[in-house]
Design an enzyme around this catalytic site. Structure first.
Site, PDB file in Angstrom:
ATOM      1  CD1 TRP A  42      16.962   8.264   7.794  1.00 35.30           C
ATOM      2  CD2 TRP A  42      15.850   6.351   7.468  1.00 35.30           C
ATOM      3  NE1 TRP A  42      17.885   7.262   7.601  1.00 35.30           N
ATOM      4  CE2 TRP A  42      17.232   6.081   7.398  1.00 35.30           C
ATOM      5  CE3 TRP A  42      14.952   5.307   7.276  1.00 35.30           C
ATOM      6  CZ2 TRP A  42      17.728   4.813   7.160  1.00 35.30           C
ATOM      7  CZ3 TRP A  42      15.447   4.033   7.040  1.00 35.30           C
ATOM      8  CH2 TRP A  42      16.829   3.795   6.979  1.00 35.30           C
ATOM      9  CE  LYS A  45      29.916   4.381  18.297  1.00 34.55           C
ATOM     10  NZ  LYS A  45      29.115   3.353  17.631  1.00 34.55           N
ATOM     11  CG  HIS A  90      42.078 -18.476   8.557  1.00 35.47           C
ATOM     12  ND1 HIS A  90      42.228 -19.779   8.156  1.00 35.47           N
ATOM     13  CD2 HIS A  90      42.654 -18.398   9.784  1.00 35.47           C
ATOM     14  CE1 HIS A  90      42.859 -20.466   9.092  1.00 35.47           C
ATOM     15  NE2 HIS A  90      43.130 -19.645  10.089  1.00 35.47           N
TER      16      HIS A  90
END
Length: 610
Positions: A75, A487, A506
């Site tokens: 990785w 997810k 807001h």
């Protein structure tokens, strides 16, 4: 993250290493490779930029034959994904190494090696290690000593497996901060970053401790501690089998794990509930003493586990009447904190190896902490071994990168903790009874909710042409929509954000128009009227509303909004119920988008580096 397999046997080792790499694909990776000591004692290497299947195809064309070897899935951290940056890395075609982790002082070491005219073929921090081992080997002509000398120079996290033409009868393995196990066979031994990689070949494992260096032969192994002294480590039998990690009838592991949740939840509370109570002893032998001292809770976690902590905060403060702070581990570990006297430190992790959470746990220095509790799914993990109190979630193997059943079983565990602490903080007896009843009822409720799978699969088509989504909820449902948003973005690559519904005015309301799907959770609770007002704000801006609602809310399908109704399951169960629906939605959207559901790009299952 990265994956390691290695082995020394009386049979060709490459098929074993490659099968192990397939079992480790869940960890996330971008390249793969292996190195074998052939029958002539020479190192041969094969690497690909891509998946293990591509490595298998390359190996079919050019088989590497030999009985000693190492393999790896990478990785990318230092250097882009490429064949050149893939492992194993070599020193003068004499020594081969695979590495999990990150070496923080690699640049200093690389500059020192370059000053000696050593040339590098990759951009990785890992190649620095094998080059340093090679230089040390020139001094001692002893591979073990060369590795021991090298690791003293390394700063950061590492798990290493090393083979050499000069020592063809052994593998050297060592770890610090990244997990590594020895698998014990009959006349053969293996190494892996996760025991799951080796379950087809053995169920007997030794877990290396931080600082250990192991010399592994076909018929025995020797482990040395960080001081170089021989040590014994316990042999542990893993109850799982290779079949435990099969996908079965399901298209993806994530789908399988979503549907495994009823049974996972049953396993999480099995044998742990009295008629109306949760015994302290399920957390450990000294749980009663520690819980009696507990006046506050500090939860530290990452990702999905962090969201579980946020949900638990509502229970711990609302039911158990105990102050609770929840913080992302990657932030908590780097800042000074004010710790209330009698604070129980709670770490949440699926793997028990999450680097930031583990570091935060190890860095506890404040005397106001009364104990450490880990809630985890992996019994052999570092967090479990280093905590005074432990509650295993018993969710079973979770292969999909996007966590599902680990999350729901963590919530069950936190409900049980709420029950234990509530007894000491004047929680009403009726509430304590309700927790036990709710936990027992949960598996059947989840089974009912999973029957909505087809309906949610149809709903997923609403996201066919969407690149953005907004999730809103109130109260305890805010962390649930945070998890639902995570997810969706993890596996479908849709940009999704989650906000408290009351915060729309807001800022987030600026995003709402007829092209923006807005997913909302509507429970039949004291905040329902407030939520309905927020939904009207969205409707007024033509937002595409998708609402998961408990029966009795009064919300019904219309042109302006789609409502998926579930039974009224009650305040304790509703957060978990809505979680399952959001998991199904994310899954089906990802399938429609054609993404790699189980191995989403750039992500790893077990984040063992910072």
């Amino acid at each position: 993250m990265c994956g390691i397999t290695a082995g020394i046997a009386q049979r060709d080792i490459a098929p074993i290493l490659l099968e192990g790499l397939k079992k480790l694909e869940y960890r996330g990776y971008d390249s793969a490779g292996l190195a074998i000591l052939n029958e002539g004692g020479q190192l041969e290497r094969l690497r690909v930029c891509g998946k293990v299947n591509q490595l298998l195809q390359a190996h079919d064309k050019e088989p590497l034959l030999g009985k000693v070897g190492i393999a790896h899935t990478r990785w990318a951290t230092h250097g882009k994904p490429s064949e050149t940056n893939a492992h194993p890395h070599l020193f003068e075609n004499q020594i081969a190494l695979v590495h999990n982790g990150i070496i923080e002082n690699y640049l200093t070491l690389r500059q020192a090696l370059e000053a000696k005219k050593i040339r590098f073929s990759s951009e990785t921090d890992s190649e620095v290690i094998v080059q340093w081992i090679g230089e040390e080997f020139k001094k001692s002509n002893n591979l073990l000593q060369a590795v021991q000398a090298t690791v003293k120079e390394l700063e950061g996290a590492y798990a290493l497996a090393v083979v050499s033409q000069s020592a063809p009868d052994r593998i050297i393995a060592t770890r610090h901060g990244s997990p590594l196990v020895i698998g014990i066979g009959i006349g053969e031994h293996f190494i892996a970053s996760d025991s799951l990689a080796l379950l087809s070949f053995t169920q007997d494992f030794v877990i290396l401790e931080d600082g250990d260096v192991a010399e592994i032969f076909r018929d025995h192994f020797v482990i040395y501690d960080r001081s170089g002294n021989p040590v014994e480590r316990k042999v542990r039998k893993v109850a799982l089998t290779a079949q435990s990690t099969d996908r079965g009838k399901y298209r993806h592991y994530m789908q399988k794990e979503i549907f495994e949740q009823p049974e996972a939840i049953r396993s999480a509370f099995s044998g742990r509930l009295n008629s109306n109570d949760v015994p302290d002893g399920i957390f450990g032998a000294n749980a009663t003493d520690i819980f009696n001292q507990t006046k506050a809770i500090q939860i530290v976690a990452c990702g999905t586990s962090y969201h579980a902590g946020l949900v638990a905060k509502h229970w711990l403060e609302g039911i158990a009447n105990i102050p609770c702070q929840v913080e992302v581990a990657s932030e908590a570990r780097y800042r000074p904190q004010v710790v209330l006297p009698g604070t129980l430190f709670v770490s949440l992790s699926q793997s028990g190896e999450t680097a930031d959470t583990l570091a935060a746990m190890r860095n506890l220095k404040n005397s106001n902490y009364c104990g450490k509790l880990t809630i985890c799914n992996v019994p052999e993990s570092s967090m479990v071994r280093e905590s005074e109190l432990v509650l295993l979630t018993h969710a079973g193997p979770e292969i999909g990168v996007a966590s599902t059943k680990a999350f729901t079983t963590q919530l069950v565990a936190m409900l049980m903790l709420t029950q234990c602490l509530g007894r000491r903080n004047n929680a009403k007896l009726t509430e304590q009874k309700q927790i036990a009843e709710a936990i027992r009822a949960l598996p059947q409720i989840v089974e009912q909710l999973l029957q909505l799978d087809d309906e949610i699969a149809k709903l997923a088509h609403r996201f066919d042409d969407k690149d953005n989504a907004l999730f809103v909820g109130r109260g305890i449902y805010y962390p649930i929509v945070q998890e639902g948003s995570l997810k969706l973005k993890e596996i479908s690559y849709i940009h999704a954000t989650a906000h408290p519904a009351g915060e729309l005015k807001h800022g987030p309301l600026a995003l709402v128009d007829k092209y923006m799907p807005v997913v909302a959770l509507a429970a039949h609770d004291h905040l329902l009227d407030k939520l309905v007002s927020n939904l009207q704000e969205i409707r007024a801006r033509q937002g595409e509303l998708i609402i998961f609602a408990e029966r009795g809310t009064g919300l019904v399908n219309s042109k302006e909004m789609t409502v998926i109704e579930i039974p009224q399951v009650g305040e304790l169960i509703a957060p978990l119920a809505f979680t399952v629906l959001l998991q199904l939605l994310a899954y089906h959207v990802a399938v429609l988008k054609g993404t790699d559901v189980d191995q989403p790009r750039n992500l790893a299952k077990s984040v063992t580096v910072e």
